[in-house]
Scaffold this motif. Structure first.
Motif, short mmCIF file in Angstrom:
data_model
loop_
_atom_site.label_atom_id
_atom_site.label_comp_id
_atom_site.label_asym_id
_atom_site.label_seq_id
_atom_site.Cartn_x
_atom_site.Cartn_y
_atom_site.Cartn_z
N ALA A 90 0.83 -1.21 0.00
CA ALA A 90 0.00 0.00 0.00
C ALA A 90 0.86 1.25 0.00
O ALA A 90 0.54 2.24 -0.68
CB ALA A 90 -0.92 0.00 1.21
N ALA A 91 1.97 1.23 0.76
CA ALA A 91 2.86 2.40 0.81
C ALA A 91 3.39 2.72 -0.58
O ALA A 91 3.48 3.89 -0.99
CB ALA A 91 4.00 2.15 1.78
N THR A 92 3.75 1.66 -1.32
CA THR A 92 4.22 1.86 -2.69
C THR A 92 3.14 2.51 -3.54
O THR A 92 3.41 3.41 -4.34
CB THR A 92 4.61 0.50 -3.31
OG1 THR A 92 5.58 -0.13 -2.47
CG2 THR A 92 5.18 0.68 -4.70
N CYS A 93 1.91 2.04 -3.37
CA CYS A 93 0.80 2.57 -4.15
C CYS A 93 0.45 4.00 -3.74
O CYS A 93 0.12 4.83 -4.59
CB CYS A 93 -0.43 1.67 -4.00
SG CYS A 93 -0.23 0.06 -4.76
N VAL A 94 0.51 4.29 -2.43
CA VAL A 94 0.12 5.62 -1.95
C VAL A 94 1.06 6.69 -2.50
O VAL A 94 0.61 7.72 -3.02
CB VAL A 94 0.08 5.66 -0.41
CG1 VAL A 94 -0.02 7.10 0.09
CG2 VAL A 94 -1.10 4.85 0.11
N VAL A 95 2.38 6.46 -2.37
CA VAL A 95 3.31 7.49 -2.86
C VAL A 95 3.21 7.63 -4.38
O VAL A 95 3.34 8.73 -4.93
CB VAL A 95 4.76 7.19 -2.43
CG1 VAL A 95 4.90 7.29 -0.93
CG2 VAL A 95 5.22 5.83 -2.93
N MET A 409 4.97 2.07 -12.67
CA MET A 409 4.83 3.00 -11.55
C MET A 409 6.14 3.72 -11.23
O MET A 409 6.14 4.90 -10.86
CB MET A 409 4.29 2.26 -10.33
CG MET A 409 2.85 1.83 -10.47
SD MET A 409 2.18 1.17 -8.93
CE MET A 409 0.46 0.99 -9.39
N ALA A 410 7.25 3.01 -11.35
CA ALA A 410 8.55 3.66 -11.15
C ALA A 410 8.73 4.78 -12.17
O ALA A 410 9.19 5.88 -11.83
CB ALA A 410 9.67 2.63 -11.27
N VAL A 411 8.37 4.50 -13.43
CA VAL A 411 8.49 5.52 -14.48
C VAL A 411 7.57 6.71 -14.20
O VAL A 411 7.95 7.87 -14.42
CB VAL A 411 8.17 4.90 -15.85
CG1 VAL A 411 8.10 6.00 -16.92
CG2 VAL A 411 9.22 3.87 -16.23
N VAL A 412 6.37 6.45 -13.70
CA VAL A 412 5.43 7.53 -13.39
C VAL A 412 5.99 8.45 -12.31
O VAL A 412 5.84 9.68 -12.38
CB VAL A 412 4.06 6.95 -12.97
CG1 VAL A 412 3.18 8.02 -12.33
CG2 VAL A 412 3.35 6.35 -14.17
N PRO A 436 10.84 16.75 -4.03
CA PRO A 436 10.76 15.51 -4.81
C PRO A 436 10.95 14.25 -3.97
O PRO A 436 11.16 13.18 -4.53
CB PRO A 436 11.93 15.69 -5.78
CG PRO A 436 12.97 16.39 -4.95
CD PRO A 436 12.21 17.32 -4.04
N PHE A 437 10.90 14.38 -2.64
CA PHE A 437 11.16 13.22 -1.78
C PHE A 437 10.15 12.09 -2.02
O PHE A 437 10.52 10.92 -2.15
CB PHE A 437 11.12 13.64 -0.31
CG PHE A 437 11.17 12.48 0.65
CD1 PHE A 437 12.35 11.80 0.88
CD2 PHE A 437 10.02 12.05 1.31
CE1 PHE A 437 12.39 10.72 1.76
CE2 PHE A 437 10.05 10.99 2.19
CZ PHE A 437 11.25 10.32 2.41
N VAL A 438 8.86 12.44 -2.08
CA VAL A 438 7.83 11.41 -2.22
C VAL A 438 7.96 10.62 -3.52
O VAL A 438 7.96 9.39 -3.50
CB VAL A 438 6.42 12.03 -2.06
CG1 VAL A 438 5.34 11.05 -2.50
CG2 VAL A 438 6.19 12.41 -0.60
N PRO A 439 8.07 11.27 -4.69
CA PRO A 439 8.24 10.47 -5.90
C PRO A 439 9.54 9.67 -5.92
O PRO A 439 9.58 8.55 -6.45
CB PRO A 439 8.19 11.49 -7.05
CG PRO A 439 8.39 12.82 -6.41
CD PRO A 439 7.87 12.70 -5.02
N ALA A 440 10.62 10.21 -5.34
CA ALA A 440 11.87 9.45 -5.27
C ALA A 440 11.69 8.20 -4.40
O ALA A 440 12.18 7.11 -4.73
CB ALA A 440 12.99 10.33 -4.71
N LEU A 441 10.96 8.35 -3.30
CA LEU A 441 10.65 7.20 -2.45
C LEU A 441 9.81 6.19 -3.22
O LEU A 441 10.00 4.97 -3.09
CB LEU A 441 9.90 7.66 -1.20
CG LEU A 441 9.44 6.57 -0.22
CD1 LEU A 441 10.64 5.80 0.33
CD2 LEU A 441 8.63 7.18 0.92
N GLY A 442 8.89 6.68 -4.03
CA GLY A 442 8.07 5.79 -4.84
C GLY A 442 8.91 4.93 -5.78
O GLY A 442 8.65 3.73 -5.95
#
Length: 498
Positions: A90-95, A409-412, A436-442
């Motif tokens: 879920a964490a992966t999906c949320v970010v 999702m990584a590309v997004v 950009p922390f959140v997308p980098a974490l994603g």
């Protein structure tokens, strides 16, 4: 949109054209929206969905085989810590949902990840994203449909005391030879989709309400038999087990991004698309964690692991009758059918966008003037993906779908970073927090879960990407309408370089 000093509404830096003068072949958000028909109607599609229907569509795309069929596989890997596996997935999906929400509000067109990559990372990357979406949407239709026969048998047994022959209803490689119910449910979804988006949205809304009610009923029943002792030892298979379980559990979340494929058929997409994405992922995460906790608490992890139709089994054990299991089976039959409907819809809209760009044959962009749906596109997709649903083992389909989706999702997440840099003044209805922390974490979380799919899946995925690259070089690049000058004509309507 607010004008920029360069005269580009999207805020694109001067000297960089949407056509990619440096070989990048990038389309601006303005150009993509203009080609889709702007904020009105485009290519025969009609804006008929509101926020409630879009949320139901998203829930319809998510809740299905993953929780009803795949839960037992996650439990087999993680044990009682399967709840942590669901939270990690879920964490992966949320970010990533934050990235989808921003991109979906800034670029409200039907191509989803494919269109987002085209606007930020260029045509070659966009094509490979679209190629991977064949796994997320197309192949996942096969994976979802495979599980339909298992719960259909549970429902038939509770109603009439009979079952379909295992050779014709079980997943291939697990006792089945040809999965007939999988083909039937794909065919039914295709029939509904070609009738019209309004009819499909209504059916999806009804089915979403039904399956959420059934899962809530499951939790209410299972928690009456909850025993804390069933949760010990909690992490019996360690961190590796939790990671592997999360990679499997991630399949349960696949589909939330399908909301962004409806960008051209939603009223007020800049507001409703990001809202729907975040509402869907939040509600589903809470529901999944409750279901997983109730399942292993009511019946030990060892008893749940690798059990087909696990939720029906648990309810039957708790209630001492087959009636409750029949109700759960009915919910699963409805749930899986709605996922097939929603994900099949998403695949057709991605192919429609790719066809507009010339990267796949033009037949995929044709819309019936009578139903305002891509009829030929829908039937081609249904037939092509009914074949693996009928004859390919479920495990192979699940793993490929998971790794392909995670790659997209990584590309997004990279795309949302590129969007801010390439179009700094672009107007969006939502902004990803802690940028950009959140997308980098994603990106990191997606790569971590991809690692958990195993070496064999990585090898299969590598072959899949190589084939995609060859298809792009031999067909897509040569037939690209952007390279043929179509992009220049569209730019004259207000895109970059106007």
């Amino acid at each position: 949109m607010r004008p920029s000093p360069t005269g580009d509404p999207a805020g694109q830096p001067a000297g960089r054209t949407a056509g990619g003068s440096r070989g990048s072949r990038v389309k601006s958000p303005e150009q993509l929206v203009a080609e889709s028909g702007g904020d009105l109607e485009g290519h025969g599609l009609r804006r008929t969905m509101g926020l409630f229907q879009l949320v139901c569509f998203g829930v319809g795309a998510i809740v299905g085989t993953g929780i009803f069929v795949g839960l037992s596989d996650s439990v087999a890997e993680a044990g009682p810590a399967v709840v942590v596996s669901f939270l990690l997935a879920a964490a992966t999906c949320v970010v990533t949902a934050f990235a989808f929400a921003e991109l979906g509000s800034a670029i409200p067109v039907s191509g989803s990840s494919y269109s987002f990559a085209y606007a930020t990372l260029g045509e070659p990357t966009a094509f490979l994203v679209g190629w991977c979406l064949l796994l997320e949407y197309g192949v996942s239709v096969s994976a979802v449909a495979v599980g339909w026969g298992q719960y259909l048998n549970e429902l038939l047994e509770s109603l009439v005391g009979a079952r379909l022959p295992e050779a014709l209803s079980a997943p291939p490689g697990d006792g089945g030879v040809v999965n007939v119910p999988a083909v039937v449910v794909i065919g039914l979804a295709a029939v509904l989709l070609v009738r019209g988006v309004r009819e499909s949205a209504r059916a999806t809304a009804v089915m979403a309400v039904v399956k959420i009610a059934v899962l809530v009923l499951f939790c209410a029943i299972a928690f009456t038999a909850f025993e804390a002792g069933n949760l010990a030892p909690f992490a019996a298979h360690g961190v590796a087990g939790i990671t592997s379980g999360a990679s499997i559990a991630f399949f349960s979340y696949i589909g939330f991004d399908a909301v962004t494929t409806a960008g051209e058929e939603v009223r007020d997409p800049r507001r409703n698309v990001p809202l729907a994405v975040l509402i869907c992922i939040g509600a589903v995460t809470v529901l999944y964690c409750l279901v997983a906790l109730a399942a292993v608490g009511a019946l030990s992890a060892d008893a749940v692991a690798d059990q087909p139709a696990a939720l029906s089994l648990i309810v039957n054990e708790v209630t001492g009758s087959s009636f409750g299991g029949g109700v759960i089976a009915f919910g699963a039959v409805v749930a899986i059918a709605s996922v097939v409907l929603a994900v099949l819809y998403g695949q057709t809209r991605v192919l429609m966008s790719m066809s507009r760009d010339g990267l796949v044959p033009r037949i995929f962009e044709r819309v019936s003037p009578r139903t305002a749906t891509p009829v030929a596109n829908t039937w081609i997709v249904a037939v092509v993906f009914a074949i693996p649903a009928a004859v390919v083992p479920l495990e192979v389909v699940l793993n490929l779908t998971t790794i392909g989706t995670l790659a997209v999702m990584a590309v997004v997440n990279v795309a949302v970073i590129a969007l801010r840099r390439r179009y700094p003044r672009l107007e969006a209805g939502f902004r990803a927090p802690l940028f950009p922390f959140v997308p980098a974490l994603g990106v990191l979380l997606c790569l971590y879960l991809m690692w958990g799919t195993g070496g064999r899946t990585w090898a299969q995925f590598a072959v899949f990407l190589v084939v995609g690259a060859v298809v792009y070089v031999l067909y897509g690049r040569r037939h690209s309408r952007l390279a043929g000058g179509r992009g220049d004509r569209v730019r004259g309507r207000g895109g970059p370089g106007a």
